[in-house]
Design an enzyme around this catalytic site. Sequence first.
Site, PDB file in Angstrom:
ATOM      1  N   CYS A   2       0.712  -4.542   3.142  1.00 41.71           N
ATOM      2  CA  CYS A   2       1.769  -4.620   2.139  1.00 41.71           C
ATOM      3  C   CYS A   2       2.110  -6.073   1.833  1.00 41.71           C
ATOM      4  O   CYS A   2       1.530  -7.002   2.391  1.00 41.71           O
ATOM      5  CB  CYS A   2       3.016  -3.903   2.643  1.00 41.71           C
ATOM      6  SG  CYS A   2       2.712  -2.210   3.191  1.00 41.71           S
ATOM      7  N   LEU A  51       1.073  -0.805   0.273  1.00 46.78           N
ATOM      8  CA  LEU A  51      -0.263  -0.221   0.221  1.00 46.78           C
ATOM      9  C   LEU A  51      -0.289   0.825   1.326  1.00 46.78           C
ATOM     10  O   LEU A  51      -0.300   0.488   2.508  1.00 46.78           O
ATOM     11  CB  LEU A  51      -1.348  -1.273   0.449  1.00 46.78           C
ATOM     12  CG  LEU A  51      -2.793  -0.757   0.521  1.00 46.78           C
ATOM     13  CD1 LEU A  51      -3.220  -0.166  -0.813  1.00 46.78           C
ATOM     14  CD2 LEU A  51      -3.743  -1.884   0.926  1.00 46.78           C
ATOM     15  N   VAL A  53      -1.466   3.212   3.967  1.00 46.95           N
ATOM     16  CA  VAL A  53      -2.662   3.388   4.794  1.00 46.95           C
ATOM     17  C   VAL A  53      -2.429   4.422   5.887  1.00 46.95           C
ATOM     18  O   VAL A  53      -3.272   5.264   6.164  1.00 46.95           O
ATOM     19  CB  VAL A  53      -3.103   2.037   5.401  1.00 46.95           C
ATOM     20  CG1 VAL A  53      -4.234   2.228   6.399  1.00 46.95           C
ATOM     21  CG2 VAL A  53      -3.525   1.078   4.301  1.00 46.95           C
ATOM     22  N   LEU A 262     -17.749  -4.298   5.895  1.00 46.06           N
ATOM     23  CA  LEU A 262     -18.375  -5.353   5.118  1.00 46.06           C
ATOM     24  C   LEU A 262     -19.605  -5.808   5.899  1.00 46.06           C
ATOM     25  O   LEU A 262     -19.485  -6.274   7.036  1.00 46.06           O
ATOM     26  CB  LEU A 262     -17.402  -6.510   4.904  1.00 46.06           C
ATOM     27  CG  LEU A 262     -16.072  -6.130   4.251  1.00 46.06           C
ATOM     28  CD1 LEU A 262     -15.129  -7.336   4.209  1.00 46.06           C
ATOM     29  CD2 LEU A 262     -16.279  -5.563   2.862  1.00 46.06           C
ATOM     30  N   SER A 379     -14.186  -6.198   8.880  1.00 43.93           N
ATOM     31  CA  SER A 379     -14.944  -7.420   8.638  1.00 43.93           C
ATOM     32  C   SER A 379     -15.295  -8.106   9.952  1.00 43.93           C
ATOM     33  O   SER A 379     -14.547  -8.034  10.928  1.00 43.93           O
ATOM     34  CB  SER A 379     -14.103  -8.371   7.763  1.00 43.93           C
ATOM     35  OG  SER A 379     -14.639  -9.676   7.771  1.00 43.93           O
TER      36      SER A 379
END
Length: 616
Positions: A2, A51, A53, A262, A379
């Site tokens: 967020c 956001l 999640v 990723l 990542s």
Amino acid sequence: MCGITGWISYDHDLTKQRATLEAMTATMACRGPDAAGHWLDTHAALGHRRLAVIDPDGGKQPMTATHEGRTLLVLTYSGEVYNYRELRAELEKLGHAFRTRSDTEVVLRAYLQWGEEFAERLNGMYAFALWDPRNRQLLLIRDRMGIKPLYYYPTPDGVLFGSEPKAILAHPSVHPTVDAEGLAELITFTKTPGHAVYKGMHEVRPGHLVRVGRGGVTVKRYWALTAREHTDDLGTTVAHIRALLDDIVDRQLIADVPLCTLLSGGLDSSALTALAARALDAQGRGPVRSFAVDFTGHTENFTPDDLRGTPDGPYAHALAEHVGSEHRDIVLDTAALTDPGHRAAVLAARDLPNGFGDGDTSLYLLFKAVREQSTVALSGESADEVFGGYRWFHDPEAVHADTFPWIAAGLSGRFAGDGGTREALLDRGLLAKLDLPGYTSGRYREALAEVPFLDSDTGLQRRMREISYLHLTRFVQILLDRKDRASMAVGLEVRVPFCDHRLVDYVFNTPWSMKTFDGREKSLLRAATREVLPDVVADRVKSPYPSTQDPRYHEALRGELTELAADRTAPVRPLLDSGALAEATADGASPGIRPGAELILGMNAWLRTSGTTLEL
């Protein structure tokens, strides 16, 4: 994940300042596209962009804790706490009742139970603000490794804060100003902890909390790297690292939204993807989804340089096939990398022209494409800092140089492998005033003064502890900030498992001889994960994040510099060396202009659009 912001004022009634709070919060919309929230009281105004999640329905913010109609605590929170389930169970045994499934509420209740010391119990990436109406005190807290950003700006009667500088700069009392020290910080490759470049603004240091009360601002450290004797033998060490990685990856796969990895084809991202594939398969959630960035014709026309010996594509594909991932290459061309709209988006995301050029633009475009299919991505960032992966870790000249090893290795001018320097086009008088070597030297000595040692640390072991500390507290911050801004600009949450503080602390205290026991970089990571990797990937030599080798990119930069040279209204013109600019725009100019050109073009756009004043 967020975006948070807020305003504390002990001399004003902030209930009348909703419009200002809404304007500050709106700047964080990219970080939280799913919802907005505001909470105002007499002396505190907190904003939040979400956001969703974990627990999309229950985790709305700012979140309050109340008792008998009285507000005990208010939280605006960004991040993820990966051990929230264990903490919740412990808090429930202590009598706390929960109304949501969110980690946000766990953070709120943990503070009520344990006070400021609760931060030491958290495992995750986070930046948040807690307002306690009972004592009219604000706490700003940032995770141990600084994965999530958090800035603050003291005022005469309180403080402004935000996940990014833009939230603070949206306040009508703040004008963006950068002095000589700020400009030196911007140009050099140092990333001083706590330094925000903008005058009067600060960054909450990793592992620190900032306490704000009527009496002013105080800072407290709750975590730091410490030196301890490593008593495990090699086999035990490798096994412990693997056990940690299995646990970390398992924890960081928790999400109520689509998740991916990723994948560059390097050891770090490949190990994470392979471990994630195993964990998801065991949970019945597989296969893992993976993404890689590439450039048009890059593999076919790749030329090795002193940073990159191989293209990523073949290795990413080999790993994807090995683990059976749903893989997608995001292939970019020079037109996309030089598109003015894409560059403007990157500058808006970063608030500053950091000079990574196509590396920033390609990362942004990669994340934008990933976000179309996933909300969370894992990542491999920071494995090189933790395990000693960069080439200059193994270059005696860089290791023993009296400066940051990445600067001794020339990285500040070789991110694109072209051998130029970021300051190449700046006016010589300005450079003399900024004294970049002196600034870098001062920051280097500050960092060295922090390094913890054991009495047994002598010779190369002592120096490599210093080198590790410099990377874990300085260099990694450059990359974490870059990744956070590029990902959150498109509403993508990127998690970095190698930044788990348990792993960082354990490997930091592992002797350098053990970290290189097979004569290579990242020996321990390779040994801990080899059995889940194809040999071609496990044995690959370190290659940094890719950069386009298309000669048309260089020509595009030269064309933009030529336009800038002809524009007498260009705000960056007073900062430039006219002779150097003429050489850079001449036919046949060396590709070495690239780092300097990217920085100058970014600075020009920044000065033109941000309204920043330079106090030089």
